[in-house]
Write a protein that holds these residues in place. Structure first.
Motif, PDB file in Angstrom:
ATOM      1  N   ARG A 617       0.806  -1.185  -0.110  1.00 22.60           N
ATOM      2  CA  ARG A 617      -0.197   0.171  -0.107  1.00 22.60           C
ATOM      3  C   ARG A 617       0.960   1.333  -0.016  1.00 22.60           C
ATOM      4  O   ARG A 617       0.379   2.274  -0.581  1.00 22.60           O
ATOM      5  N   ASP A 618       1.836   1.154   0.637  1.00 25.35           N
ATOM      6  CA  ASP A 618       2.734   2.439   0.925  1.00 25.35           C
ATOM      7  C   ASP A 618       3.394   2.423  -0.521  1.00 25.35           C
ATOM      8  O   ASP A 618       3.707   3.671  -0.919  1.00 25.35           O
ATOM      9  N   LEU A 619       3.799   1.563  -1.239  1.00 27.64           N
ATOM     10  CA  LEU A 619       4.785   1.639  -2.556  1.00 27.64           C
ATOM     11  C   LEU A 619       3.783   2.406  -3.303  1.00 27.64           C
ATOM     12  O   LEU A 619       3.859   3.119  -4.297  1.00 27.64           O
ATOM     13  N   VAL A 620       2.398   1.693  -3.544  1.00 32.08           N
ATOM     14  CA  VAL A 620       1.553   2.159  -4.405  1.00 32.08           C
ATOM     15  C   VAL A 620       1.223   3.991  -4.103  1.00 32.08           C
ATOM     16  O   VAL A 620       1.158   4.651  -5.169  1.00 32.08           O
ATOM     17  N   GLU A 621       0.996   4.012  -2.794  1.00 36.41           N
ATOM     18  CA  GLU A 621       0.693   5.483  -2.527  1.00 36.41           C
ATOM     19  C   GLU A 621       1.795   6.498  -2.744  1.00 36.41           C
ATOM     20  O   GLU A 621       1.795   7.487  -3.407  1.00 36.41           O
ATOM     21  N   ALA A 622       3.209   5.963  -2.713  1.00 40.18           N
ATOM     22  CA  ALA A 622       4.331   6.659  -3.231  1.00 40.18           C
ATOM     23  C   ALA A 622       4.297   7.113  -4.411  1.00 40.18           C
ATOM     24  O   ALA A 622       4.776   8.161  -5.000  1.00 40.18           O
ATOM     25  N   PHE A 623       3.976   6.035  -5.253  1.00 31.85           N
ATOM     26  CA  PHE A 623       4.072   6.315  -6.776  1.00 31.85           C
ATOM     27  C   PHE A 623       2.536   7.203  -7.104  1.00 31.85           C
ATOM     28  O   PHE A 623       2.868   8.091  -8.105  1.00 31.85           O
ATOM     29  N   LEU A 624       1.470   7.075  -6.978  1.00 32.90           N
ATOM     30  CA  LEU A 624       0.355   7.615  -7.248  1.00 32.90           C
ATOM     31  C   LEU A 624       0.043   8.818  -6.476  1.00 32.90           C
ATOM     32  O   LEU A 624      -0.678   9.723  -6.927  1.00 32.90           O
ATOM     33  N   GLY A 625       0.621   9.172  -5.381  1.00 31.11           N
ATOM     34  CA  GLY A 625       0.603  10.239  -4.501  1.00 31.11           C
ATOM     35  C   GLY A 625      -0.958  10.178  -3.795  1.00 31.11           C
ATOM     36  O   GLY A 625      -1.158  11.193  -3.081  1.00 31.11           O
ATOM     37  N   ARG A 626      -1.492   8.926  -3.733  1.00 30.58           N
ATOM     38  CA  ARG A 626      -2.617   8.595  -3.118  1.00 30.58           C
ATOM     39  C   ARG A 626      -3.071   7.183  -2.946  1.00 30.58           C
ATOM     40  O   ARG A 626      -2.212   6.645  -3.393  1.00 30.58           O
ATOM     41  N   PRO A 627      -3.773   6.707  -2.153  1.00 31.40           N
ATOM     42  CA  PRO A 627      -4.243   5.274  -2.041  1.00 31.40           C
ATOM     43  C   PRO A 627      -4.966   4.884  -3.266  1.00 31.40           C
ATOM     44  O   PRO A 627      -5.514   5.680  -3.909  1.00 31.40           O
ATOM     45  N   TYR A 628      -4.598   3.596  -3.601  1.00 31.97           N
ATOM     46  CA  TYR A 628      -5.084   3.165  -4.907  1.00 31.97           C
ATOM     47  C   TYR A 628      -6.645   3.001  -4.560  1.00 31.97           C
ATOM     48  O   TYR A 628      -7.220   2.946  -3.610  1.00 31.97           O
ATOM     49  N   SER A 629      -7.404   2.936  -5.858  1.00 30.49           N
ATOM     50  CA  SER A 629      -8.822   2.835  -5.984  1.00 30.49           C
ATOM     51  C   SER A 629      -9.310   1.892  -6.811  1.00 30.49           C
ATOM     52  O   SER A 629      -8.547   1.582  -7.892  1.00 30.49           O
ATOM     53  N   PHE A 630     -10.651   1.542  -6.831  1.00 32.91           N
ATOM     54  CA  PHE A 630     -11.356   0.507  -7.356  1.00 32.91           C
ATOM     55  C   PHE A 630     -11.682   1.225  -9.082  1.00 32.91           C
ATOM     56  O   PHE A 630     -12.022   0.473  -9.948  1.00 32.91           O
ATOM     57  N   ASP A 631     -11.705   2.399  -9.056  1.00 37.65           N
ATOM     58  CA  ASP A 631     -12.346   3.149  -9.964  1.00 37.65           C
ATOM     59  C   ASP A 631     -11.808   2.995 -11.521  1.00 37.65           C
ATOM     60  O   ASP A 631     -12.515   2.876 -12.505  1.00 37.65           O
ATOM     61  N   ALA A 632     -10.474   2.855 -11.606  1.00 37.57           N
ATOM     62  CA  ALA A 632      -9.977   2.542 -12.841  1.00 37.57           C
ATOM     63  C   ALA A 632     -10.274   1.256 -13.152  1.00 37.57           C
ATOM     64  O   ALA A 632     -10.443   0.889 -14.611  1.00 37.57           O
TER      65      ALA A 632
END
Length: 639
Positions: A617-632
């Protein structure tokens, strides 16, 4: 010492040396682990950091022994070497599980003082303590012994299951009219015998073209039936016992079922969350899947007016027919642009350009002449080595996967990894090109994440339900017109046209919901066989597939017997769709283009290079600048 100065693994150059290599190297490493454990349990003066460093030494030795043995057990052409390697896998796994039950070793870490440890070392200590508890170290003596027996038996049964799949190749014969519709190069490679029959096999090089192109429904059913019965009946009792062993082990360790045990260390967090997530996928895909299914059934009835249902033997053929007839995408035309001898260097060039890597061929001994080896360099410095074993042969692993070979540890061990695939030596289906990019994603993840201090966090060492996300993301590069133009060519030397790729992307959206339903079927089988443990595996599996998707399974078959992921992924095949949710969101970070250098560098730095040193979760948030979501994912599914 830099990785550039580290010696890569040296393989034997003759058969006699291979027999020694397969037996002696793991034994030497196990002896080294025993010496480390003796010091850990006999020297109370060791600091916590010194204990962790010794534990790391043992992790390196165990990882080397296990990885090498697994690769040889799945890929070495000599059945005797494969058998020896399987025995070493069992020996290493047995030692690993026994260590987690060792009270003397546990006392070394149970109350270890974390004061003064840096974040990585403190994280390692937490993981080691958790592993001991999950291993059963807190149980009484009789229960610890029973857990040890069950763990060893799990390894033995899993190896037997995989061996039966690997050796389960089947053949069917069909009349020459039965291969109508298949590409001419396929027909040329399958001569007619004296009886006017053509022999087809369950190998991917036959299976995938047949299911895609064979106009004869009888041929498709014959080959898919043989494939769905691979390793049956041999694996029926093996799987039944494996499920029982895992259920008993989970119960002894205090978990409600095997899914609950497995998910404790994963992003999803608990076994009960698996059906909740699958229900979410069900709701997201149901309406679109019914619409797609109606179109498949209508198309099937043009060929078979009395057909009352679309079966899995019809699925890919009908998708291809509709895409050809309604979307102007002819898969046989598409494959003409993907000769293997261009795809392989193309994947290397694209991923190298994307991630700032160079792949330098090296001429070294390996286990088979098909294997090609490369040093992986960044800024002129070697950071790892990869081995590509890409074509089918008897006794070899039958699917496509990345296998770790040497755990990357900064300044100590050069990371190495292997691709075992089963691609044609001629033209590839576009699906196979996508698979090549996918598996190569695991490969570069293993190498780029292989500069850790602690072996525990090296390479593809993230939570297991995140591990597919980087590879699923890399699949997108196989759909980009500019990327494909850089390496494709037909017989005339022309690259695949951008307008054809655009049509392929549009056509790909059709059938997407049904493919999610197919994956939902696999996930339901994986979960419910482990949790419900039905007495009739065949009936339960068929029912789970039949209710997961409107596309129906072929009746009376035993696909679970050849479902290789039941060993490694256990109850958690949901992983593929869970990771895909994240992968579709990661793709949004490439808004400046798939080959944008700055984005690629940030992706490499934030997602790949940390290996397992941070939570996913921290890896993804560091790349996206936010938590990941189901939307995409939801948007992609409804495209």
């Amino acid at each position: 010492m830099t990785n550039d100065a580290l010696p890569p693994l040296a393989f034997p150059a003759d058969d006699a040396a291979w027999a020694v290599f397969a037996a002696d190297r793991p034994a030497q490493r196990l002896a080294h682990v025993a010496a480390i454990d003796a010091r850990l349990t006999s020297d109370p003066s060791l600091t916590t950091l010194e204990r962790l460093e010794l534990w790391n030494d043992a992790d390196i030795a165990l990882s080397e022994a296990l990885s090498e043995a697994y690769v040889l057990s799945e890929a070495h052409p000599d059945s005797h070497i494969r058998e020896v390697a399987e025995g070493q896998v069992q020996a290493v796994e047995s030692v690993s599980s026994a260590r987690m039950l060792d009270r003397a070793l546990w006392s070394v870490f149970a109350d270890a003082d974390a004061t003064g440890l840096d974040d990585d070392a403190a994280r390692l200590l937490t993981h080691v303590q958790r592993d001991f508890r999950r291993g059963g170290v807190d149980l009484d003596e009789s229960d610890r012994e029973r857990v040890r027996e069950l763990t060893d038996r799990d390894t033995e049964l899993s190896l037997e299951f995989s061996r039966n799949v690997r050796d389960g190749r089947r053949e069917v014969t069909v009349p020459v009219a039965g291969i109508a519709g298949l590409p001419q190069d396929f027909i040329d490679a399958h001569p007619v015998d004296a009886d006017g029959l053509v022999t087809l096999t369950t190998e991917y090089t036959d299976l995938m073209p047949v299911r895609e192109y064979a106009a004869s429904r009888e041929t498709r059913i014959a080959v898919l039936s043989a494939y769905n019965d691979m390793a049956w009946p041999e694996n029926d009792p093996v799987l039944a016992e494996l499920l029982a062993v895992r259920a008993e082990r989970a119960g002894l360790l205090g978990f409600s079922d095997w899914a609950d045990y497995e998910t404790q260390t994963r992003m999803i967090g608990a076994g009960a969350e698996i059906p909740a997530f699958l229900s979410k996928l069900d709701a997201a895909s149901a309406v679109a899947a019914e619409r797609e299914y109606a179109r498949l059934l209508e198309r099937l009835r043009r060929d078979a007016p009395d057909a009352d249902a679309v079966s899995i033997a019809d699925f890919w053929y009908l998708l291809g027919a509709i895409k050809r007839e309604e979307y102007d995408v002819d898969a046989q035309l598409v494959r003409s642009y993907f000769p293997f001898d261009r795809v392989k260097p193309g994947v290397l060039e694209v991923t190298g350009r994307l991630l700032g890597l160079e792949y330098r061929p090296v001429d070294v001994p390996t286990w088979h002449e098909d294997v090609s080896s490369y040093d992986v360099l960044r800024d002129g410095e070697r950071i790892g080595r990869i081995h590509l074993d890409l074509h089918p042969r008897p006794g070899k692993f039958t699917h496509a996967a990345c296998f770790p070979l040497a755990p990357g540890v900064a300044g100590r061990v050069l990371p190495e990894a292997v691709l075992l695939c089963n691609f044609s030596r001629g033209l590839l289906e576009h699906d196979e090109v996508v698979t090549f990019f996918h598996e190569f994603g695991h490969l570069v993840h293993d190498i780029l994440g292989g500069a850790q201090r602690w072996a525990r966090f090296s390479g593809v060492a993230t939570e297991w339900d995140f591990v597919e996300a980087p590879s699923q993301l890399l699949e997108e590069w196989a759909w980009d017109a500019d990327v494909l133009r850089s390496f494709t060519a037909n017989e005339a030397g022309e690259p695949i046209p951008a307008e054809l790729v655009a049509k392929m992307r549009v056509a790909d959206a059709f059938g997407r919901a049904l493919e999610v339903r197919r994956q939902l079927g696999h996930a339901n089988v994986s979960y419910h066989l482990h949790v419900d443990r039905p007495g009739d595996l065949q009936a339960a599996t068929e029912q789970l597939y039949a209710t997961s998707s409107p596309v129906q399974p072929l009746p009376g078959l035993h696909s679970y017997a050849g479902f290789g992921h039941l060993t490694g992924y256990g109850a958690c095949y949901y992983t593929y769709q869970w990771s895909l949710v994240i992968a579709r969101d990661l793709l949004s970070g490439f808004g400046a283009g798939l080959m944008d250098e700055q984005t690629a560098q940030r992706y490499r730095r934030e997602i790949l290079e940390p290996g397992g040193s941070r939570d996913a979760r921290d890896l993804v948030e560091a790349f996206l600048g936010r938590p990941y979501s189901f939307d995409a994912y939801q948007e992609w599914l409804g495209a």
